[in-house]
Design a protein around this motif. Sequence first.
Motif, PDB file in Angstrom:
ATOM      1  N   MET A  19      23.867  41.791   4.390  1.00  9.05           N
ATOM      2  CA  MET A  19      22.721  41.718   5.290  1.00  9.05           C
ATOM      3  C   MET A  19      23.140  42.016   6.724  1.00  9.05           C
ATOM      4  SD  MET A  19      20.954  38.330   3.756  1.00  9.05           S
ATOM      5  CE  MET A  19      21.994  37.749   2.427  1.00  9.05           C
ATOM      6  N   ASP A  20      22.315  42.781   7.394  1.00 10.06           N
ATOM      7  CA  ASP A  20      22.547  43.107   8.797  1.00 10.06           C
ATOM      8  C   ASP A  20      21.723  42.150   9.647  1.00 10.06           C
ATOM      9  OD1 ASP A  20      23.150  44.312  11.211  1.00 10.06           O
ATOM     10  OD2 ASP A  20      21.683  45.915  10.956  1.00 10.06           O
ATOM     11  N   ASP A  44      17.668  42.782   9.442  1.00  9.89           N
ATOM     12  CA  ASP A  44      17.118  44.138   9.559  1.00  9.89           C
ATOM     13  C   ASP A  44      17.219  44.904   8.256  1.00  9.89           C
ATOM     14  OD1 ASP A  44      16.421  43.759  12.194  1.00  9.89           O
ATOM     15  OD2 ASP A  44      18.200  44.731  12.998  1.00  9.89           O
ATOM     16  N   THR A  45      18.367  44.801   7.571  1.00  8.93           N
ATOM     17  CA  THR A  45      18.567  45.539   6.324  1.00  8.93           C
ATOM     18  C   THR A  45      19.360  44.683   5.340  1.00  8.93           C
ATOM     19  OG1 THR A  45      20.627  46.538   7.113  1.00  8.93           O
ATOM     20  CG2 THR A  45      18.605  47.803   7.455  1.00  8.93           C
ATOM     21  N   ILE A  46      19.174  44.978   4.063  1.00  2.40           N
ATOM     22  CA  ILE A  46      19.951  44.347   2.995  1.00  2.40           C
ATOM     23  C   ILE A  46      20.451  45.466   2.082  1.00  2.40           C
ATOM     24  CG2 ILE A  46      19.946  42.787   1.012  1.00  2.40           C
ATOM     25  CD1 ILE A  46      17.695  41.241   2.332  1.00  2.40           C
ATOM     26  N   LYS A  47      21.764  45.490   1.848  1.00  2.00           N
ATOM     27  CA  LYS A  47      22.356  46.465   0.920  1.00  2.00           C
ATOM     28  C   LYS A  47      22.935  45.695  -0.262  1.00  2.00           C
ATOM     29  CE  LYS A  47      25.434  48.305   3.489  1.00  2.00           C
ATOM     30  NZ  LYS A  47      26.514  49.104   4.056  1.00  2.00           N
TER      31      LYS A  47
END
Length: 96
Positions: A19-20, A44-47
């Motif tokens: 997670m960002d 902001d983002t999840i990879k």
Amino acid sequence: MSAYSTLLVTGSIGYDQIMDFPGTFIEHINPSMLHQINVSFVVDTIKREIGGTAVNIAYGFSQLSNIRPTIMGGIGKDGDEIASFLINNNIDISSL
């Protein structure tokens, strides 16, 4: 030439959620309430990445040696991507 011809790796096999987080944790923690921390974070983002201790060790070893490691453990119904990754990186999955 290596003194060993096989390597059996056991441990966790799964996915990591990367997670960002755009801020710093200190912005959300009250120092006077460290005995009772309850926080939520907006990211902001999840990879989703293949991970786990056994996967990381077997992958690293497969890249650094001529020995094909065998990984032993369990994967769930969503493990096809993990199995493909291991096979593509010369890791024996016969003990999954």
